[in-house]
Write a protein that holds these residues in place. Structure first.
Motif, PDB file in Angstrom:
ATOM      1  N   MET A   3      50.469  -3.338  -1.063  1.00 15.04           N
ATOM      2  CA  MET A   3      49.074  -2.983  -0.823  1.00 15.04           C
ATOM      3  C   MET A   3      48.750  -1.718  -1.582  1.00 15.04           C
ATOM      4  SD  MET A   3      49.009  -1.400   3.004  1.00 15.04           S
ATOM      5  CE  MET A   3      47.408  -0.690   2.730  1.00 15.04           C
ATOM      6  N   GLN A  42      42.667  -6.852   3.210  1.00 19.44           N
ATOM      7  CA  GLN A  42      42.257  -6.049   2.056  1.00 19.44           C
ATOM      8  C   GLN A  42      42.123  -6.983   0.864  1.00 19.44           C
ATOM      9  OE1 GLN A  42      44.961  -3.010   0.313  1.00 19.44           O
ATOM     10  NE2 GLN A  42      43.287  -1.578   0.712  1.00 19.44           N
ATOM     11  N   ASN A  76      46.608  -7.180   6.074  1.00 15.53           N
ATOM     12  CA  ASN A  76      46.780  -5.745   6.328  1.00 15.53           C
ATOM     13  C   ASN A  76      46.970  -5.454   7.814  1.00 15.53           C
ATOM     14  OD1 ASN A  76      47.016  -3.469   4.768  1.00 15.53           O
ATOM     15  ND2 ASN A  76      44.899  -2.804   5.047  1.00 15.53           N
TER      16      ASN A  76
END
Length: 470
Positions: A3, A42, A76
Motif C-alpha cells: 500500500m 484504497q 486496507n
C-alpha cells in the motif's frame, strides 16, 4: 499487502465548489473524524500527479486519450473490520464525471451531446485483457461514462481503464488554445444486502484528471516540470511534489437521482435513455413533440407549480428539478448569460427565447393588397377627370418560410378563403406588362417586405383562377 505510505492528498478547498448537496464531492457529508481514520479500501491510479499544483489544492493527473491506465484496488481493512465481506465479492462502479460545478448542472446534456457527435463511442472503457481479478465486467450502452465489475478484496485486483473523451471537447468556446475542463474518476464500492443485491455502500473515492489527445499528457507533464524548475526555492515550497502514482481520496457516494423526464444522466443507475438518432431531431436531448402554443407565455404572477407546468409543456422537463422553487418572476429575471450557464448553450438559448416569448422571424415577408372593383372605379374616375377623394387601402402580410411557389399558393388561398387547388397559376407582372410565371427561384429573389397588388383572372377551367402580382 502493498500500500502507499504517503499523506493523503488534500481535498479541494471549500470555496472552490458550491454547497449543493445533490452533487458529488461534498465536504460537509464526511464526518471530521474521517480525516484520520484508515479507510477500508484504497484505490491507486498508476499515473503521475502534476507538479504545478499548490500545497492545499487537490492533486491533478494528466491522462492520454484511449491509453490504458492501471488502478490498483487495495484491501486496507484492519483485522476484524467488515467481517461480513470476508470470502465474498464486492461491486465497484467506475465513473468519469465533471469536476466543474457548472458542468455538473448540465451533465446529462453535455454527455448526450458527446454521444450525438461520437456515435458508437464510449467515454469510459475497461481494458479487460490487461485487467486482473475483475469478475463480470459490465458497461451499460446507455451509460457511456460508467463501468462496473465484481472483485474479491482478498485477492490481487487491478483494473485498466481507458478514457476516450478529451477535456477540450467540453469547453464553451473553441477557438484553439483553450484550457480543457477537468474531470473526476470516481469509484463507489458496495457489498451485498440480504437479497443478494449490491446496494449497501462501503466506500467512495475520486481524483481529478485532465485528458489530452495521445501523447499530450506527457507533453503537459514535461511542460509543468520545466516551469517548476525555473521557480525559486521559495516559490517551489508553495507547490506539491509530483508523485509517481495518484491516490484517490475519499468522497461522498454518487447520488442516485432520476431526472424528471426519465432521461437520466449516463452516470446514474438506469437503463433508459432519451437519445434516439432515428427520430431525426436536430438535438439529442429533445423529444419530438408538437411546438408549444404561441400564446403559452410564462407570466410574472405564475407560482412555482405553474412554472413547473410551463417547463414541462415547453419541453424543458430536464431542468424542472433545478428550477423547482422558481416562480414565474424568478425565471423571467434570469439573464441570457444566467440561463446559458445553467442549461448549456443549446438549451439555454432555447429556454431564454421561450421565456421572452420570442417568435422566429420569417425568412421572407411580403405585403399584398387585393385589387378590387373599387380600385378600378377610382382609376376610371381619375382618367375621366373627376375628383377622387383619398382612399385607404388595406394590405395583408404574408410570411414565407420555405420560399416556394407551393407555399405562396397556400398562403394566397388562405387570404382569398379558397382552396389552393382553385389557384391555377401565379404570375408576376414584368416589363411592358408581360406575365412571368412565379417559380421557387423567383420567390427566393424577392426583396423582403416587398408590396404587391393582386389581380385575379378567371382560368380556362371552372372554379379556377390565375393570380397576378403587380
Amino acid at each position: 499487502m502493498w500500500m502507499q505510505h504517503r499523506t493523503r492528498a488534500p481535498r479541494a478547498r471549500e470555496n472552490d465548489v458550491l454547497a449543493l448537496p445533490i452533487f458529488k464531492q461534498e465536504e460537509s457529508s464526511l464526518p471530521p473524524e474521517n480525516e484520520n481514520k484508515i479507510l477500508p479500501f484504497q484505490y491507486v491510479l498508476c499515473a503521475a500527479t502534476s507538479p504545478a499544483v499548490k500545497l492545499h489544492d487537490e492533486t491533478l493527473t494528466y491522462l492520454n486519450q484511449g491509453q490504458s491506465y492501471e488502478i490498483r484496488m487495495l484491501d486496507n481493512r484492519k483485522i476484524g473490520e467488515l467481517p461480513e465481506i470476508n470470502g465474498k465479492l464486492v461491486k465497484s462502479i467506475f465513473r468519469v464525471v465533471f469536476h466543474d460545478r457548472r458542468l455538473q448542472y448540465t451533465e446529462h446534456q453535455q454527455l448526450e451531446g458527446w454521444r450525438w457527435n461520437r456515435p458508437g463511442d464510449r467515454i469510459l472503457d475497461i481494458d479487460i485483457p490487461m485487467s486482473v481479478g475483475i469478475i463480470d465486467p459490465r458497461a451499460n450502452p446507455t451509460q457511456l461514462n460508467t463501468v462496473e465489475f465484481l472483485w474479491d478484496p482478498s485477492k490481487r485486483t487491478s483494473v485498466f481503464i481507458q478514457v476516450h473523451c478529451i477535456s477540450t471537447e467540453f469547453t464553451m468556446r473553441k477557438h484553439g488554445g483553450e484550457k480543457g475542463v477537468p474531470f473526476r474518476v470516481q469509484i463507489d464500492t458496495f457489498k451485498e444486502n440480504e437479497n443478494g443485491e449490491y446496494t449497501e455502500h462501503l466506500h467512495s473515492a475520486s481524483c481529478q484528471i485532465k485528458v489530452f489527445k495521445p501523447k499530450g499528457a506527457d507533453r503537459k507533464q514535461k511542460t509543468d516540470r520545466e516551469k517548476m524548475e525555473k521557480r525559486t526555492p521559495h516559490e517551489k515550497e508553495k507547490y506539491q511534489p509530483s508523485y509517481e502514482t495518484t491516490i484517490l481520496t475519499e468522497c461522498s457516494p454518487w447520488p442516485e437521482i432520476t431526472y424528471v423526464n426519465n432521461a437520466p444522466s449516463p452516470g446514474f443507475n438506469s437503463s433508459h435513455s432519451s437519445f434516439s438518432i432515428g427520430e431525426g431531431n436536430g438535438s439529442p436531448n429533445h423529444q419530438p413533440e408538437p411546438p408549444p402554443p404561441i400564446a403559452d407565455n410564462l407570466l410574472p404572477t405564475s407560482t412555482p407549480q405553474e412554472a413547473q407546468q410551463w417547463l414541462h409543456r415547453n419541453r424543458f422537463s430536464t431542468f424542472s428539478r433545478l428550477f423547482r422553487n422558481f416562480s414565474g418572476a424568478d425565471l423571467l429575471k434570469l439573464t441570457r448569460e444566467d440561463v446559458i450557464q445553467i442549461c448549456g448553450p443549446a438549451d439555454g438559448i432555447r429556454l431564454f427565447n421561450a421565456l421572452k416569448g420570442r417568435m422566429v422571424r420569417p425568412r421572407l415577408t411580403i405585403y399584398v393588397c387585393q385589387e378590387s372593383q373599387q380600385l378600378r372605379d377610382l382609376q376610371q374616375k381619375h382618367e375621366d377627370g373627376d375628383t377622387v377623394t383619398s382612399t385607404f387601402f388595406v394590405y395583408h402580410a404574408i410570411y414565407l418560410e420555405e420560399l416556394t411557389a407551393v407555399e405562396l399558393t397556400e398562403k394566397l388561398a388562405q387570404l382569398f378563403s379558397i382552396s389552393s387547388q382553385q389557384i391555377s397559376q401565379i404570375y408576376k407582372q414584368g416589363p411592358t406588362g408581360i406575365h412571368v410565371l412565379i417559380s421557387d427561384e423567383m420567390i427566393q429573389n424577392f426583396q423582403d417586405e416587398s408590396c404587391f397588388v393582386l389581380d385575379t383572372m378567371k382560368a380556362e377551367t371552372n372554379d379556377s383562377y390565375h393570380i397576378i402580382l403587380k
